[in-house]
Design a protein around this motif. Structure first.
Motif, PDB file in Angstrom:
ATOM      1  N   HIS A  45       0.829  -1.206   0.000  1.00 24.48           N
ATOM      2  CA  HIS A  45       0.000   0.000   0.000  1.00 24.48           C
ATOM      3  C   HIS A  45       0.869   1.266   0.000  1.00 24.48           C
ATOM      4  N   VAL A  46       1.931   1.267   0.792  1.00 24.62           N
ATOM      5  CA  VAL A  46       2.765   2.474   0.848  1.00 24.62           C
ATOM      6  C   VAL A  46       3.517   2.668  -0.467  1.00 24.62           C
ATOM      7  N   ALA A  47       3.979   1.583  -1.081  1.00 20.86           N
ATOM      8  CA  ALA A  47       4.617   1.721  -2.403  1.00 20.86           C
ATOM      9  C   ALA A  47       3.621   2.300  -3.407  1.00 20.86           C
ATOM     10  N   ASN A  48       2.378   1.831  -3.348  1.00 27.75           N
ATOM     11  CA  ASN A  48       1.340   2.408  -4.207  1.00 27.75           C
ATOM     12  C   ASN A  48       1.194   3.906  -3.964  1.00 27.75           C
ATOM     13  N   ILE A  49       1.161   4.282  -2.704  1.00 29.36           N
ATOM     14  CA  ILE A  49       0.948   5.697  -2.362  1.00 29.36           C
ATOM     15  C   ILE A  49       2.083   6.558  -2.927  1.00 29.36           C
ATOM     16  N   ARG A  50       3.316   6.069  -2.818  1.00 26.83           N
ATOM     17  CA  ARG A  50       4.432   6.837  -3.397  1.00 26.83           C
ATOM     18  C   ARG A  50       4.275   6.936  -4.917  1.00 26.83           C
ATOM     19  N   THR A  51       3.893   5.834  -5.554  1.00 20.87           N
ATOM     20  CA  THR A  51       3.711   5.851  -7.015  1.00 20.87           C
ATOM     21  C   THR A  51       2.585   6.803  -7.415  1.00 20.87           C
ATOM     22  N   VAL A  67      -3.685   7.201   9.663  1.00 18.26           N
ATOM     23  CA  VAL A  67      -4.117   7.311   8.271  1.00 18.26           C
ATOM     24  C   VAL A  67      -4.312   5.913   7.691  1.00 18.26           C
ATOM     25  N   GLY A  68      -5.455   5.690   7.072  1.00 17.81           N
ATOM     26  CA  GLY A  68      -5.758   4.389   6.484  1.00 17.81           C
ATOM     27  C   GLY A  68      -6.202   4.518   5.035  1.00 17.81           C
ATOM     28  N   VAL A  69      -6.334   3.360   4.403  1.00 20.72           N
ATOM     29  CA  VAL A  69      -6.676   3.272   2.980  1.00 20.72           C
ATOM     30  C   VAL A  69      -8.168   2.923   2.844  1.00 20.72           C
ATOM     31  N   ALA A  70      -8.946   3.847   2.284  1.00 21.40           N
ATOM     32  CA  ALA A  70     -10.366   3.567   2.063  1.00 21.40           C
ATOM     33  C   ALA A  70     -10.492   2.382   1.111  1.00 21.40           C
ATOM     34  N   ARG A  71     -11.482   1.561   1.369  1.00 27.26           N
ATOM     35  CA  ARG A  71     -11.666   0.387   0.523  1.00 27.26           C
ATOM     36  C   ARG A  71     -13.148   0.135   0.294  1.00 27.26           C
ATOM     37  N   ASP A  72     -13.434  -0.682  -0.727  1.00 25.51           N
ATOM     38  CA  ASP A  72     -14.768  -1.202  -0.987  1.00 25.51           C
ATOM     39  C   ASP A  72     -14.960  -2.429  -0.083  1.00 25.51           C
ATOM     40  N   LEU A  73     -16.053  -3.137  -0.257  1.00 21.88           N
ATOM     41  CA  LEU A  73     -16.259  -4.353   0.530  1.00 21.88           C
ATOM     42  C   LEU A  73     -15.168  -5.383   0.228  1.00 21.88           C
ATOM     43  N   ALA A  74     -14.834  -6.191   1.221  1.00 18.65           N
ATOM     44  CA  ALA A  74     -13.845  -7.251   1.026  1.00 18.65           C
ATOM     45  C   ALA A  74     -14.315  -8.151  -0.116  1.00 18.65           C
ATOM     46  N   PRO A  75     -13.405  -8.676  -0.938  1.00 20.64           N
ATOM     47  CA  PRO A  75     -11.961  -8.745  -0.715  1.00 20.64           C
ATOM     48  C   PRO A  75     -11.188  -7.508  -1.139  1.00 20.64           C
ATOM     49  N   ASP A  76     -11.863  -6.431  -1.561  1.00 26.32           N
ATOM     50  CA  ASP A  76     -11.120  -5.222  -1.905  1.00 26.32           C
ATOM     51  C   ASP A  76     -10.315  -4.746  -0.694  1.00 26.32           C
ATOM     52  N   THR A  77      -9.117  -4.253  -0.947  1.00 29.22           N
ATOM     53  CA  THR A  77      -8.281  -3.722   0.141  1.00 29.22           C
ATOM     54  C   THR A  77      -7.912  -2.261  -0.098  1.00 29.22           C
ATOM     55  N   GLY A  78      -8.432  -1.666  -1.188  1.00 25.76           N
ATOM     56  CA  GLY A  78      -8.090  -0.281  -1.515  1.00 25.76           C
ATOM     57  C   GLY A  78      -6.723  -0.199  -2.171  1.00 25.76           C
ATOM     58  N   THR A  79      -6.567   0.787  -3.041  1.00 25.29           N
ATOM     59  CA  THR A  79      -5.285   0.940  -3.742  1.00 25.29           C
ATOM     60  C   THR A  79      -4.348   1.891  -3.014  1.00 25.29           C
ATOM     61  N   GLY A  80      -4.924   2.821  -2.245  1.00 19.90           N
ATOM     62  CA  GLY A  80      -4.144   3.905  -1.659  1.00 19.90           C
ATOM     63  C   GLY A  80      -4.513   5.243  -2.298  1.00 19.90           C
ATOM     64  N   GLY A  81      -5.332   5.184  -3.349  1.00 20.83           N
ATOM     65  CA  GLY A  81      -5.748   6.414  -4.024  1.00 20.83           C
ATOM     66  C   GLY A  81      -6.652   7.287  -3.165  1.00 20.83           C
ATOM     67  N   ASP A  82      -7.344   6.659  -2.236  1.00 20.69           N
ATOM     68  CA  ASP A  82      -8.208   7.394  -1.308  1.00 20.69           C
ATOM     69  C   ASP A  82      -7.805   7.035   0.115  1.00 20.69           C
ATOM     70  N   LEU A  83      -7.545   8.054   0.874  1.00 16.96           N
ATOM     71  CA  LEU A  83      -7.041   7.878   2.240  1.00 16.96           C
ATOM     72  C   LEU A  83      -7.961   8.597   3.225  1.00 16.96           C
ATOM     73  N   TYR A  84      -7.890   8.173   4.483  1.00 18.59           N
ATOM     74  CA  TYR A  84      -8.670   8.846   5.536  1.00 18.59           C
ATOM     75  C   TYR A  84      -7.793   8.988   6.770  1.00 18.59           C
ATOM     76  N   THR A  85      -8.183   9.908   7.632  1.00 22.48           N
ATOM     77  CA  THR A  85      -7.552   9.991   8.947  1.00 22.48           C
ATOM     78  C   THR A  85      -8.615  10.093  10.021  1.00 22.48           C
ATOM     79  N   VAL A  86      -8.297   9.574  11.194  1.00 22.75           N
ATOM     80  CA  VAL A  86      -9.233   9.567  12.321  1.00 22.75           C
ATOM     81  C   VAL A  86      -9.284  10.960  12.947  1.00 22.75           C
ATOM     82  N   ILE A  87     -10.493  11.506  13.089  1.00 20.62           N
ATOM     83  CA  ILE A  87     -10.649  12.851  13.668  1.00 20.62           C
ATOM     84  C   ILE A  87     -11.507  12.839  14.928  1.00 20.62           C
ATOM     85  N   GLY A  88     -11.700  11.677  15.537  1.00 16.76           N
ATOM     86  CA  GLY A  88     -12.501  11.617  16.756  1.00 16.76           C
ATOM     87  C   GLY A  88     -11.972  10.537  17.670  1.00 16.76           C
ATOM     88  N   HIS A  89     -12.852  10.034  18.529  1.00 21.02           N
ATOM     89  CA  HIS A  89     -12.446   8.953  19.423  1.00 21.02           C
ATOM     90  C   HIS A  89     -12.024   7.738  18.603  1.00 21.02           C
TER      91      HIS A  89
END
Lengths: 297, 297
Positions: free
Chosen positions: A69-75, A167-189
């Motif tokens: 995932h991190v290699a994808n993010i750099r690419t 920071v995590g990688v948004a994904r569709d339903l499994a088995p999708d794991t997300g590419t890294g093109g869409d990311l999120y960060t936690v802003i609460g508890h």
């Protein structure tokens, strides 16, 4: 009557007899730590987000835990795929998410389109410099790796915890794991129920307010911005190593294998300073936060 | 590829064979609960904050736990003392604070100027309808009162936990306990180390974004707004019972002594829906949040 919740050290003035030296806070311990206690963060592991309004958020990537995932993010960052990126989702007490709001863009060239589920690994595979002695609601064993990351697990398996700013990688339903093109960060508890269900790839270490203080969205019960005009434009997402040396940001982390680290952990559990009258005697893993500092600002 | 982190129930479409009924979520269980599972919130216990920009935040007060502080708050609201109130402090991952930014205003007439430290009480003094079976980092025993509040403690003493959205009374150094003239709410990961050190008096149950999504302050390392022009003006702070009937907001809470409540707790620990592949098997007390609903909106 005064009101700032923490009247920092204000009590020390004009005492009739010398007060005992106040117990140092975690921040004071970190500030007094020797240079050897600090480790440099590789500029290849620093992802910066420059917003159109001039603000910057800085993410420390964790390639050891999610290498594909991190290699994808750099690419993706280097490909220009994020040139139209926006923040398009802000859900209160949950996450801020950015990337391709249209959901229609073909993946960036050169990425692994279906990365493995980089969600957990063998306990200790990345070392554990400090075992955390305090209870955790979600994991029977927690600690900190020498590389500077809080980890949770059960002694057999280990994973990164969804703490504030992770920071995590948004994904569709499994088995999708997300590419890294869409990311999120936690802003609460900390939504720790997401642990092991999604790839965590880093932590916001500077400029968090540019992501956490945004207007909340109202769409779909998910905090989506319903009007595209609400989306927050991003001018650039880049790897720090790719910037000219004079513009390259630099950060360090307090090494969990440095002797001072255990003291900062204890200081988080039993706070110093004049404000606290009842020590907690414990700290939630997500209230520790490995100290990070900017170099040369 | 799609991106909303939770593609709610989107998986159910066009399945070749009928899928097993999905496990309901806590929200679905609450929505299906009978009317008898809901308790009315006394309009004497609803404190509304109307901002100058038209937004409203609604706070559910907890007079059973902090009777003197809550009585002060009602008196202050009715006295007009808050007519110049502003939000003057927003510290990221910590608190938003409002009241008298000048710190110079004499206390409102009729209040108790030095309330007792209403920080803890005997375990079970307010009843415990449901014992929480999951571990807690800070307390050896947690649960939910029939009156709708999460509580933490050790079986002998009990206190309210500093979860996201909880409202407390800003104070000076001990023995000061704060009057209630300045209040804060938690806008980040639960700072449970504040438990038993400060009076909690309520919970934001609606309009949280008006408090959580504000620009962060930069003053004093405390998130204070350094320029008075940054302060967020408040038009009115009032007790709902004092509004004309037609304008009076009404809310209900899911009673922890209703049979459905334990099911919602389990549903928070082991989430339903198609997204999760690994159940957490536990939930942090601050990730439960007793469900609250508005009546008649």
């Amino acid at each position: 009557m005064l009101l700032p919740l923490f009247a920092l050290l204000a009590a020390a003035q004009a005492a009739p007899a010398p007060a005992p030296a106040p117990k140092p806070t975690a921040a004071q311990l970190a500030a007094a730590a020797p240079a050897s206690a600090w480790g440099a963060i590789d500029p290849q592991d620093l992802l910066l987000i420059d917003f159109a309004d001039g603000r910057r958020s800085m993410i420390w990537l964790a390639p050891a835990f999610a290498p594909v995932h991190v290699a994808n993010i750099r690419t993706i960052a280097r490909s220009g795929w994020w040139k139209d990126a926006t923040v398009y989702r802000v859900q209160d007490n949950y996450v801020t998410q950015w990337g391709d709001a249209t959901e229609k863009k073909p993946p960036a060239a050169g990425i692994v389109p279906k990365p493995p589920a980089e969600y957990e690994w063998a306990w200790g595979a990345h070392g554990v410099a400090v075992d955390n002695p305090y209870r955790d609601a979600y994991a029977t064993r927690t600690g900190f790796t020498p590389s500077g990351w809080a980890v949770a697990g059960d002694g057999a398996r280990q994973w990164l915890p969804h703490c504030y700013g992770m920071v995590g990688v948004a994904r569709d339903l499994a088995p999708d794991t997300g590419t890294g093109g869409d990311l999120y960060t936690v802003i609460g508890h900390a939504p720790r129920h997401l642990d092991r269900n999604i790839a965590l790839v880093g932590r916001v270490i500077d400029g968090m307010a540019a992501l956490s203080a945004l207007p909340r969205g109202t769409g779909g019960g998910l905090g989506l911005y319903e009007d595209p005009k609400q989306r927050v434009p991003i001018k650039r997402i880049a790897i720090a190593a790719d910037l000219p040396a004079a513009e390259r940001p630099a950060f360090e982390y307090l090494r969990p294998d440095a002797p001072v680290f255990a003291a900062t952990l204890e200081a988080r559990a039993n706070r110093g300073g004049p404000f606290f009258t009842v020590p907690a005697g414990a700290t939630d893993l997500c209230n520790v936060m490995v100290p990070v500092r900017v170099v040369g600002r």
